[in-house]
Design an enzyme around this catalytic site. Structure first.
Site, PDB file in Angstrom:
ATOM      1  N   ALA A 175      29.585 -19.139 -36.341  1.00  0.00           N
ATOM      2  CA  ALA A 175      30.673 -18.231 -36.729  1.00  0.00           C
ATOM      3  C   ALA A 175      31.897 -18.477 -35.859  1.00  0.00           C
ATOM      4  O   ALA A 175      33.033 -18.514 -36.345  1.00  0.00           O
ATOM      5  CB  ALA A 175      30.225 -16.776 -36.613  1.00  0.00           C
ATOM      6  N   ASP A 176      31.681 -18.660 -34.558  1.00  0.00           N
ATOM      7  CA  ASP A 176      32.780 -18.986 -33.651  1.00  0.00           C
ATOM      8  C   ASP A 176      33.424 -20.317 -34.023  1.00  0.00           C
ATOM      9  O   ASP A 176      34.651 -20.438 -34.102  1.00  0.00           O
ATOM     10  CB  ASP A 176      32.264 -19.067 -32.209  1.00  0.00           C
ATOM     11  N   LEU A 177      32.592 -21.331 -34.214  1.00  0.00           N
ATOM     12  CA  LEU A 177      33.117 -22.663 -34.482  1.00  0.00           C
ATOM     13  C   LEU A 177      33.840 -22.718 -35.824  1.00  0.00           C
ATOM     14  O   LEU A 177      34.894 -23.344 -35.950  1.00  0.00           O
ATOM     15  CB  LEU A 177      31.976 -23.683 -34.443  1.00  0.00           C
TER      16      LEU A 177
END
Length: 402
Positions: A175-177
């Site tokens: 999700a961050d990436l």
């Protein structure tokens, strides 16, 4: 002159104020830095980015997690609780072409004078990228959010794993990436608009939406069928055979995306009768009989090594490949030939390695100018560029403002 123009970095002369920490924002900032931007990372004195403490492993006190996504940046420490520190923050963002923030509290942004509405009045061309767990609108605005929360609410964790496994987090912070990658494309698009209009704009990114978008195929199936998608492990919900298959000494990937590939696979594995059988002739039929297809294929692989099978499939132009662990991937001859690992000299940790930027541009390639910074390493340098005198800088150090 034409050659010199093409030799410039994509974002050469662009100033990025990176107010973020953890992973999504820092990774986005690093991608901008790899493309040539001058990225100034604002950190709190003494502690800095929270990921500086995430580990092990550490090298001479420096976290591998932090160093993974913070090259090509200069670190400026700034105590925002002091009047002078707040002024440093505002002076930097007033000069910036791009501002990155993952501050989720609207009232804090307003109090510090770094909310988009206030900042854009002082700096009309600023591209302001907000990264939060749930975005800056809607009933969940302001909620705390980390990657695992976005994975949990993004619809995919119940589909990850095998059998009766509990919901499984993907082993990387996807999700961050994903948010960082959407952020890069959004910022580049906004900068293109700025070239035409002279005006920046506001970008509102949410981890949960970035993760939920990865359910696009599953969501489309639900819209059409009104059936909740189920866990199918390594298989593809709409293609067969397409997944991991067991050979004598391990597993490999086979991906039959077309009927022509399926026919070639049957020929290579000695499954010609399946090629002619109407129960397996079309992809939709094979999907319905996925377990039978897998059993027949693995029966033909049982006495062959992964390497033997991959070589045979490659010769027949059948998409396939081994399943690597991280060292295997890093040491693969193809990854090495593509320059996927770079080395930099770090002031404390010595020679460090990291993954190269995956963006390959023929005229304006990524550059690796700075190793991940020490906390506050460039504070005085940046302050001078912002117009502070040496006496003012020394006073701010004494007062704990920077």
């Amino acid at each position: 002159m034409e050659e010199d123009r093409h030799a410039k970095s994509v974002l050469q002369d662009a100033l990025v104020a990176d107010l973020t920490q953890a992973l999504a924002g820092p990774y986005l900032g690093m991608l901008l830095g790899d493309l040539g931007a001058d990225v100034v990372k604002l950190e709190r004195p003494g502690t800095g980015d929270q990921s500086r403490g995430w580990g092990p492993p550490f090298s001479k006190g420096e976290s591998s997690y932090f160093m993974a996504v913070n090259r090509n940046k200069r670190s400026l420490t700034c105590n925002f609780k002091t009047e002078e520190g707040g002024e440093v923050l505002r002076r930097l963002v007033n000069e910036a072409d791009v501002v990155l923030t993952n501050e989720r509290r609207r009232e804090y942004r307003v109090r510090m004078g770094i909310d988009y509405e206030s900042l854009s009045k002082r700096n009309p061309g600023v591209v302001y990228c907000s990264i939060t767990g749930f975005g800056m609108s809607g009933p969940y605005e302001g909620r705390a959010g980390y990657d695992i929360i976005a994975q949990g609410m993004g619809g995919m964790m119940p589909l990850t794993g095998l059998g009766d496994d509990p919901p499984l987090r993907y082993p990387a912070s996807i999700a961050d990436l994903a948010t960082a990658m959407y952020g890069l494309s959004s910022i580049l698009a906004a900068l293109l608009v700025k070239e035409r209009t002279g005006r920046g704009q506001y970008i509102d990114l949410a981890l949960v939406e970035s993760q939920a978008w990865w359910s696009v195929i599953h969501s489309a199936a639900y819209f059409m069928s009104d059936e909740t998608p189920e866990r199918i492990g390594n298989d593809h919900p709409a293609i067969a055979p397409y997944g991991a298959f067991k050979a004598k000494d391990g597993y490999l990937i086979i991906a039959c995306g077309t009927e022509a590939i399926w026919q070639r696979l049957c020929s290579v594995l000695g499954l010609e009768e399946m090629m002619q059988d109407p129960h397996y002739r079309r992809n939709r039929d094979r999907v319905e009989r996925r377990e039978e297809v897998t059993e027949r294929i693995e029966g033909q692989l049982a006495d062959k090594t992964v390497d033997e099978v991959c070589r045979a499939l490659e010769e027949a132009n059948i998409p396939s490949g081994p399943i690597y662990n991280v060292p295997d991937m890093l040491q693969d001859e193809h990854m090495q030939a593509r320059g996927f690992v770079i080395e930099q000299d770090h002031p404390v940790a010595g020679t460090i390695q990291s993954l190269a930027c995956p963006i390959h541009l023929s005229k304006t390639s990524a550059t690796y100018r700075l190793p991940p910074p020490l906390l506050g390493q460039h504070t005085d340098e940046v302050l001078e560029e912002l117009g502070y005198t040496q006496d003012e800088i020394e006073a701010m150090h004494e007062e704990g403002a920077v």
